[in-house]
Design a protein around this motif. Structure first.
Motif, PDB file in Angstrom:
ATOM      1  N   ARG A   1      34.383  52.326  36.822  1.00 28.76           N
ATOM      2  CA  ARG A   1      35.708  52.728  36.348  1.00 28.76           C
ATOM      3  C   ARG A   1      35.684  52.941  34.834  1.00 28.76           C
TER       4      ARG A   1
ATOM      5  N   ILE B   1      39.250  39.753  36.011  1.00 23.00           N
ATOM      6  CA  ILE B   1      38.340  40.351  37.008  1.00 23.00           C
ATOM      7  C   ILE B   1      38.753  39.941  38.407  1.00 23.00           C
TER       8      ILE B   1
ATOM      9  N   SER C   1      40.023  53.056  41.003  1.00 28.33           N
ATOM     10  CA  SER C   1      38.951  53.296  41.970  1.00 28.33           C
ATOM     11  C   SER C   1      38.527  54.747  42.006  1.00 28.33           C
TER      12      SER C   1
ATOM     13  N   HIS D   1      41.441  42.132  39.760  1.00 26.13           N
ATOM     14  CA  HIS D   1      41.127  43.537  40.000  1.00 26.13           C
ATOM     15  C   HIS D   1      39.956  43.740  40.944  1.00 26.13           C
ATOM     16  N   THR D   2      39.253  42.691  41.284  1.00 26.38           N
ATOM     17  CA  THR D   2      38.151  42.833  42.234  1.00 26.38           C
ATOM     18  C   THR D   2      38.720  43.072  43.624  1.00 26.38           C
TER      19      THR D   2
ATOM     20  N   GLY E   1      39.887  53.487  34.322  1.00 21.00           N
ATOM     21  CA  GLY E   1      40.218  52.083  34.161  1.00 21.00           C
ATOM     22  C   GLY E   1      41.720  51.880  34.180  1.00 21.00           C
TER      23      GLY E   1
ATOM     24  N   LEU F   1      33.646  47.450  40.052  1.00 27.01           N
ATOM     25  CA  LEU F   1      34.373  47.682  38.803  1.00 27.01           C
ATOM     26  C   LEU F   1      33.586  48.494  37.782  1.00 27.01           C
TER      27      LEU F   1
ATOM     28  N   LEU G   1      30.456  42.573  33.467  1.00 31.86           N
ATOM     29  CA  LEU G   1      31.083  43.438  34.456  1.00 31.86           C
ATOM     30  C   LEU G   1      30.049  44.056  35.391  1.00 31.86           C
TER      31      LEU G   1
ATOM     32  N   MET H   1      37.166  50.514  31.899  1.00 33.68           N
ATOM     33  CA  MET H   1      37.487  49.196  32.436  1.00 33.68           C
ATOM     34  C   MET H   1      36.989  48.092  31.516  1.00 33.68           C
TER      35      MET H   1
END
Length: 922
Positions: free
Chosen positions: A201, A223, A234, A226-227, A238, A198, A192, A204
């Motif tokens: 968070r 990923i 944000s 959520h990217t 998470g 990310l 990550l 996460m």
């Protein structure tokens, strides 16, 4: 997107390649879970080997090509002329012969003399049998003089197409094994870190590891979803939420396909059995061996799709179900129900699978035991106040049951429990139960609950019919002694007799679901009766009783006992209490019931505005007022209140609505017909009022519920007759009511004495009215009290008594307080309170013309024509006059000819209808 550190695996493969260059042949098996990066590792190594000058041959097996002989081998040798399979003239479509395999192997070895040959084969488990046969030959004939490196990948726990090849590889001393493992939590954190958006968070990484199970393919898909997505995460928290049909779901599909041929069905079976998903039960459910199930579960677990608690995420479950062939899930649930029932599982669990085994819009086909299981599960739901689910279970039981006797029992039970949700739907179920009882040989024990519920809901005509069916059944020992006593307490028409003082007669506002409890007899199991109830004991009972399906009947009976006692206000209070309690249960039927009871109580107290408000509230709780007989109970209260308040236009709108054909078969109809008669009387449609009131009287006598405390139709008729100048007949009816058992009740006695005064000598009226006023003050009915005070004021005025002014002022004040606008207007401006003996109602010229027009008609024709003019249908006229519909039509034909008209709308509105003789009405 590179997530996995494969340095160790690449180093091992490079070492194998160096051995190959040195003339030491090698075989490397890369074995791991679906999605662990086997294919990525193989491709990376193939690219590196080619860059070092090795001859790299690459092929990938696939499920679609597994049945194509030599498909993988042709793919492997594509572009290498020396290895063209077409040059082997004896090569058949089903594979290579021994000599052909030797020749091909020799050619492969010759190529390796110039540079090492690296044969990379992905997904060995999908390679066709003919290609596997040659690869097995190569592995068996590896020797020190060849420089061939065989690198193959295979999914862990996958049941191979030919287990012999895997076994052969394991025998080779030159074989080495690489097993990529799922990512640990720490490795997920490291992966990550390559995505700055990310890493900040909270939670996460933990969520990604939990949902993916460390599977690199699943992790990469998560990923990617959520990217660049700006969510609550944000801001520092998470929020990993894979989307159905998104990248994660597609990765799940890929893993399922790589785990084995039957793994999708196995995953569905795990969903179906949930906590019961043992290896043995799963094997029985999908029809395979326990070894195959264990292998499949290991494949799912190693791929990150399965955890100790079942499939790892809801999107995994959704994806599995979305990719099942049509009907598969229903078949699994059906088989699960069979297996669990055979093992003696609880009814609720088996029923859950039976429900899921019926796709929407299809007809269930269950074994005989299913209906009983569904009914048992429904009763458990009722005990836990899961009424909607109980209704669904009983509905399925009815649809799947072929036994007519059981179908009647199911419909009866449905009618009982659905009432709390929707009285109209409950009535429909009960109608179907009665229809079934007519056509099927239902036993006495099956008919008794139906009879109880019909009586409790006030459907007296049908109750009489079912009572007849019971009487026609032989003594079969199914009904116990108490039930036989109950039946014996009913008259030949099937109605409860007046001789039973403890029997609480059905009320238009109390369709108690007592049929839900086959052992309960309406009124018999209640300590309360309509007459002589002890309000202190009743209040103590109501305070100690919680509202449940089982307690609704006695609660309603207790409230009715209060509302017919001298403690009417306390009854209204408890209606409010239990109405509010119904809100907590989300039970519209109960809300409608207690609101209607409250409206009736307020009407009796003279609170016309309150009665109107709560009658409307009750009606709002009934889904379809037009088809529900029960709704006419509240509608009758609304009609009476608006008539008393002088809201004639709104009252007329109620009267003009068509009524259900079944209304005259129920006690709900009695209340409505009485209310409509009072509207007709207020608007001087006296003949119409008499028709309705005599209809009420006939039905009450027929059903054995002729009690003034329930409905004082005789004094209502007497009021109409007084307006028509028929004092003798009115007096006869009043005397009859005063001789009945309910005449001791203050409300019945006070109402009766007021009408008796109207038929008496003017000098006797004040005394009778004084007594009536005393009784009505005790009864709590302020409108009836105001009416009696107004009559007394008129009587005293006629006698020149100066007290008249004070009495009239009290009456005027009471009428204003109750918002009884019609009565207030009459008191304020004066009017004839009674009809003098021998007097007749004044007639307009049109009235006289219509009376003269009807003179040429026979009595029978006049009766039919009068009812038709009042907008009764031919069928309704048939029921009222006890003649056939054909006879009605014949009478109307003659009426049209005599009156020289052509249609129903031209009938005069005031034909002189001769009502029942007084002797019939008593």
């Amino acid at each position: 997107m590179q997530l996995i550190d494969q340095k160790a695996e690449i180093t091992a493969l490079e070492s194998a390649l160096e051995d190959c260059r040195a003339g030491r042949n090698r075989i490397v098996l890369i074995e791991g879970a679906a999605g662990c990066g086997k294919s990525e590792l193989l491709a990376t190594f193939a690219e590196q080997a080619a860059s070092t000058g090795a001859n790299v041959l690459f092929a990938a097996g696939s499920a679609a090509d597994r049945d194509a002989p030599l498909g993988t081998l042709r793919q492997l040798f594509d572009g290498v002329p020396a290895l063209d399979l077409g040059q082997l003239q004896e090569c058949g479509s089903d594979g290579l012969k021994g000599e052909e395999m030797r020749e091909l192997h020799v050619r492969l070895c010759r190529i390796s003399e110039c540079a090492p040959v690296v044969c990379c084969i992905d997904d060995l488990h999908h390679v066709d049998a003919a290609s596997q046969q040659f690869l097995q030959y190569v592995a068996r004939h590896h020797n020190r003089s060849t420089r061939i490196l065989l690198v193959v990948t295979q999914t862990l726990h996958y049941s191979p197409f030919d287990a012999g090849f895997s076994t052969e590889l394991l025998r080779r001393p030159s074989m080495s094994r690489l097993q990529p493992q799922p990512l640990t939590a720490t490795e997920v954190v490291n992966a990550l870190s390559r995505f700055p958006g990310l890493t900040g968070r909270d939670g996460m990484a933990a969520d990604l590891h939990r949902i993916s199970g460390g599977n690199p393919l699943l992790l990469r898909a998560l990923i990617s979803e959520h990217t660049g997505v700006r969510t609550a995460a944000s801001t520092g928290s998470g929020d990993v939420r894979p989307q159905p049909g998104g990248a994660f779901a597609r990765a799940v599909v890929s893993c399922l396909q790589s785990c084995g041929q039957n793994v999708l069905t196995l995953a569905a079976a795990i969903i179906v059995l949930e906590d019961l998903a043992t290896t043995q039960l799963l094997a029985r459910l999908i029809g395979t061996t326990r070894t195959a199930v264990a292998q499949g579960m290991s494949a799912l677990e190693s791929s990150g799709l399965l955890s100790g608690e079942g499939l790892r995420h809801s999107v995994v479950r959704t994806t599995v179900l979305d990719h099942l062939p049509p009907g598969t899930l229903a078949q699994l649930h059906r088989r699960a129900a069979d297996i669990l029932h055979a093992q003696g599982a609880e009814a609720a669990l088996v029923a859950q699978h039976l429900v899921s085994a019926v796709p929407e819009g299809t007809t269930p086909r269950f074994p005989e035991w299913a209906a009983d299981v569904l009914r048992g599960a429904a009763e458990e739901c009722v005990e836990h106040d899961e009424i909607s689910r109980a209704v669904a279970l009983l509905g399925l039981a009815h649809r799947s049951c072929a036994d007519t006797q059981k179908r009647v029992a199911i419909k009866t039970r449905l009618a009982a429990i659905v009432w709390r949700l929707d009285p109209g739907t409950s009535e429909q179920h009960l109608t179907e139960a009665v229809r079934g009882a007519r056509t099927a040989q239902v036993s006495v024990s099956g008919l008794l609950p139906l009879l109880h519920l019909l009586v409790a809901q006030g459907r007296m005509a049908e109750a009489a019919e079912v009572r007849g069916l019971i009487s026609s059944r032989p003594e079969d020992g199914e009904a116990d002694t108490s039930e036989r006593v109950y039946l014996a307490a009913m008259d030949p028409d099937g109605a409860p007799t007046n001789g039973d003082p403890d029997f609480l007669v059905p009320s238009p506002l109390s369709p108690q679901p007592s049929g839900a409890f086959p052992g309960r007899r309406p009124g018999k199991d209640s300590p309360f009766s309509a007459v002589g109830a002890n309000s202190t004991d009743i209040t103590r009972f109501l305070r100690a009783t919680k509202l449940t399906g089982a307690t609704v009947p006695p609660i309603v009976q207790a409230i009715m006992a209060l509302t017919t006692s001298e403690d009417l206000e306390r009854g209204v209070h408890w209606c409010r209490v239990f109405r509010n309690e119904s809100l907590r249960f989300d039970a519209p039927g109960w809300q409608a019931l207690f609101s209607a009871l409250r409206a009736q109580g307020l009407l009796r107290l003279g609170d016309l505005a309150g009665a109107e408000e709560h009658a409307l509230e009750s009606l709002e709780c009934v889904a379809d007022q037009r088809t529900s007989d029960f709704s006419y109970s509240a509608l009758s209260t609304l009609l009476r209140a608006r008539t008393e308040m002088g809201k004639y236009a709104e009252a007329a709108a109620i009267v003009e609505q068509p009524v259900p054909d079944t209304l005259h078969l129920t006690v709900h109809g009695l209340a409505y017909f009485r209310a409509r008669a009072q509207y007709y009387m207020a608007t001087r449609q006296f003949q119409a009022a008499l028709i309705d009131l005599f209809q009420v009287g006939r039905l009450m006598k027929k059903w054995g519920i002729d009690r003034p405390l329930v409905l004082p139709w005789r004094t209502d008729v007497a009021e109409v007759l007084l307006q028509l100048g028929q004092v003798a007949r009115a007096e006869q009816l009043v005397h009859r009511q005063l001789s009945m058992v309910d005449s001791r009740h203050p409300w019945v006695r006070g109402t009766s004495l007021r009408l008796r005064a109207a038929t008496s000598d003017p000098k006797r009226r004040p005394h009778l009215l004084d007594e009536a006023i005393s009784e009505l003050r005790r009864s709590g009915d302020r409108v009836a009290l105001a009416r009696a005070l107004a009559d007394l004021g008129d009587a005293l005025t006629a006698l020149g008594d100066p007290l008249a002014r004070t009495i009239r002022q009290e009456a005027l004040s009471l009428a204003a307080e109750c918002k009884a606008a019609v009565l207030h207007e009459r008191i304020l401006h004066g009017g004839p309170p009674v009809a003098n003996p021998g007097a007749t109602v004044s007639e307009l010229p049109q009235d006289r013309r219509e009376r003269e027009t009807g003179a040429a008609l026979s009595d029978s024709e006049r009766r039919v024509a009068s009812l038709a003019a009042l907008k009764y249908t031919n069928r309704e006229i048939s029921g009222i006059l006890h003649i056939t519909v054909s006879t009605v039509e014949q009478h109307l034909t003659r009426v049209y000819r005599k009156l020289n008209i052509t249609r129903r709308q031209d009938l005069p509105a005031r034909l002189d209808l001769h009502p029942l003789e007084a002797s019939e009405a008593l």
